[in-house]
Design an enzyme around this catalytic site. Structure first.
Site, short mmCIF file in Angstrom:
data_model
loop_
_atom_site.label_atom_id
_atom_site.label_comp_id
_atom_site.label_asym_id
_atom_site.label_seq_id
_atom_site.Cartn_x
_atom_site.Cartn_y
_atom_site.Cartn_z
N MET A 99 0.82 -1.21 0.00
CA MET A 99 0.00 0.00 0.00
C MET A 99 0.86 1.27 0.00
O MET A 99 2.07 1.21 0.19
CB MET A 99 -0.92 -0.01 1.22
CG MET A 99 -1.90 -1.16 1.25
SD MET A 99 -2.94 -1.22 2.73
CE MET A 99 -3.96 0.25 2.49
N HIS A 100 0.20 2.40 -0.25
CA HIS A 100 0.72 3.75 -0.02
C HIS A 100 1.74 4.25 -1.04
O HIS A 100 2.07 5.43 -1.03
CB HIS A 100 1.35 3.89 1.37
CG HIS A 100 0.57 3.29 2.49
ND1 HIS A 100 -0.75 3.59 2.71
CD2 HIS A 100 0.93 2.41 3.46
CE1 HIS A 100 -1.17 2.91 3.78
NE2 HIS A 100 -0.18 2.19 4.24
N ASP A 117 -2.72 -5.12 0.42
CA ASP A 117 -2.24 -6.45 0.79
C ASP A 117 -2.93 -7.00 2.04
O ASP A 117 -3.24 -8.19 2.11
CB ASP A 117 -0.72 -6.46 0.95
CG ASP A 117 -0.18 -5.33 1.82
OD1 ASP A 117 -0.97 -4.55 2.39
OD2 ASP A 117 1.05 -5.22 1.92
#
Length: 491
Positions: free
Chosen positions: A79-80, A236
């Site tokens: 992520m991110h 995830d």
């Protein structure tokens, strides 16, 4: 037949899953992380696509008939990460990853511009999230920021290469700090705080919704048919939850991957940003979740294996188990990439505390396993502070292969831990389930069941008491050092 693709930090994993939810085959391709400066962590998005093609073509070679039957693909991913594209979909710079800590000052600035950010986004502004990364780019690389036409998360860049579509799912988008998490939509106010608008964002979908068909040339290269749906997928952790059936409120899992996560499903938006708890959308409609996140978990074991010259992680774990000895007051703070929950401290560092001449690599490795468990205990504590009721905890991720680590975690947390058959497959299996739902429209509660239990590790009450005093010292050491972590030594 369904394919799940998980874009991790250290590699891309793909799993082929049949209609009976049996994993027929899997493949992995490694990735590397670039750290050109202190606190930086980057990857080349082209390497994600090469690795994805690698695992797909490997599966085509080993299981051509099964790949030809694939009707749905699900994506999960780290992520991110900020993947910046120009108007011709060219990558403008290396992607800035989730464990990059350079944007601390931009987090302060973002909160100043948008004081209501924690209430809308459900999270504090932390350097790992996507929005402060864009403020950093605007400040330090203005010529690149001017050319930004789209900002995509890592798995959604892979989706673009697969389908030609700009799309994301709610769970991954919730980790950007641009999402109205309760409303499950982009927030114009949060986007404006970073001088962006919805035009630079992908279209939003639920994780189990179709987002587009596999491009003909990709389908041909992977040995698939002409009508393969690609699901919204999930970040995830949300995809990992889909894989182990963590949907009902209070159900939970602990993930021992590169990072570490304690994930609890919710039926409503339940933020507690003050203590570093993340409140995100789940990858299913009408569900949310909370997470405590530690930035270094199984990656600490990889690090100490390399540091001590052990032949492999498995060999080092075997040495620790064979020795079966207490490390006394030896402690390890696992903050090799800074820390999120509960400290929100990108400057935190890894520390061995209490070393003597008597300690060897077995003691160092044991301290690492315990230190990661203590970090999870901090996360469990802040979830409890927010009133979260945690039920049964499943364990997933690569670290789930170690029963020794499981015993330490169960003792430190004072909770039984459930291990499922195939639990190490993790988010890729959940992604395959999302790919299935996008094709069939089945009830998520009937498809996303917990896999069969392999074994349960019960905590030992006496060991839990022993660890409690060490956990108190662990917390005291961090507090004593926290101010020093920001000290810069001239080179």
């Amino acid at each position: 037949m369904f394919l799940g693709i998980d874009l991790g930090t250290s590699g891309v994993k793909a799993v082929l899953v049949d209609a009976d939810q049996k994993v027929v085959a899997q493949a992995v391709a490694p990735l590397t992380v670039s750290r050109p400066h202190p606190l930086w962590s980057e990857q080349d998005p082209e390497s994600w696509w090469r690795a994805t093609n690698s695992v797909a073509t490997e599966l085509r070679r080993s299981h051509p008939a099964e790949m030809a039957q694939v009707s749905g693909i699900g994506l999960s991913g780290q992520m991110h990460g900020a993947t910046l594209l120009d108007g011709r979909d060219r990558v403008l710079r290396p992607a800035i990853l989730w464990n990059d800590g350079r944007s601390g000052a931009e987090c302060v600035e973002l909160t100043r511009r948008m004081p209501s950010l924690p209430e809308i986004a459900g999270n504090l502004a932390m350097p790992g999230f996507t929005a402060p990364k864009l403020l950093w780019v605007a400040r330090h690389e203005p010529e690149i920021f001017r050319d930004v036409a789209k900002v995509l998360l890592p798995k959604d860049y892979v989706r673009l290469r697969m389908t030609g579509r700009y799309a994301s799912d709610m769970s991954d988008a919730a980790g950007t700090l641009w999402l109205d998490v309760a409303g499950r939509r982009w927030s114009p106010e949060l986007l404006a705080a970073t001088d962006l608008d919805e035009g630079e964002m992908p279209e939003l979908f639920e994780g189990s919704e179709p987002t587009g068909l596999l491009l003909p040339e990709v389908a041909a290269g992977w040995g698939m048919g002409a009508s393969v749906e690609v699901a919204g997928g999930g970040g995830d952790n949300a995809a990992g939850a889909a894989g182990v059936g963590v949907l009902k409120p209070g159900s939970a899992f602990l993930s021992l991957g590169t990072s570490g996560v304690l994930f609890v499903a919710n039926d409503g938006f339940a933020p507690n940003p003050a203590r570093g708890v993340h409140a995100f959308c789940h990858c299913f409609p009408g569900l949310w979740h909370q997470m405590s996140v530690i930035l270094s978990a199984a990656s600490c074991l990889t690090w100490v294996t390399r540091l001590t010259g052990a032949s492999s992680e498995a060999a080092l774990l075997a040495e620790v188990e064979a020795a079966d000895r207490d490390t006394g007051s030896l402690l390890f703070l696992p903050y090799l990439s800074g820390e999120r929950t509960p400290h929100n401290d990108p400057d935190a560092k890894g520390v061995f505390f209490g070393l003597t001449h008597d300690h060897d690599r077995v003691d160092l490795a044991r301290a690492v396993l315990e230190g990661v468990a203590f970090a999870f205990a901090d996360g469990q504590a802040v979830l409890a502070e927010s009133g979260t009721e945690i039920g049964a905890i499943s364990v997933i991720g690569g670290g789930a292969r170690s029963r020794l680590w499981g015993r330490i975690l169960a003792d430190v947390l004072g909770r039984p831990l459930t291990y499922h058959k195939g639990g190490e497959v993790g988010p890729a299996f959940g992604a395959a389930r999302l790919g299935r739902l996008a094709v069939t429209g089945e009830d998520m509660n009937e498809v996303c069941l917990a896999p069969p239990t392999d074994f349960v590790i019960e905590p030992d009450g006496a060991a839990t008491e022993r660890h409690a005093s060490k956990l108190a010292l662990y917390r005291e050491v961090y507090q004593g050092l926290s101010g020093l972590f920001r000290t810069r030594v001239a080179s």
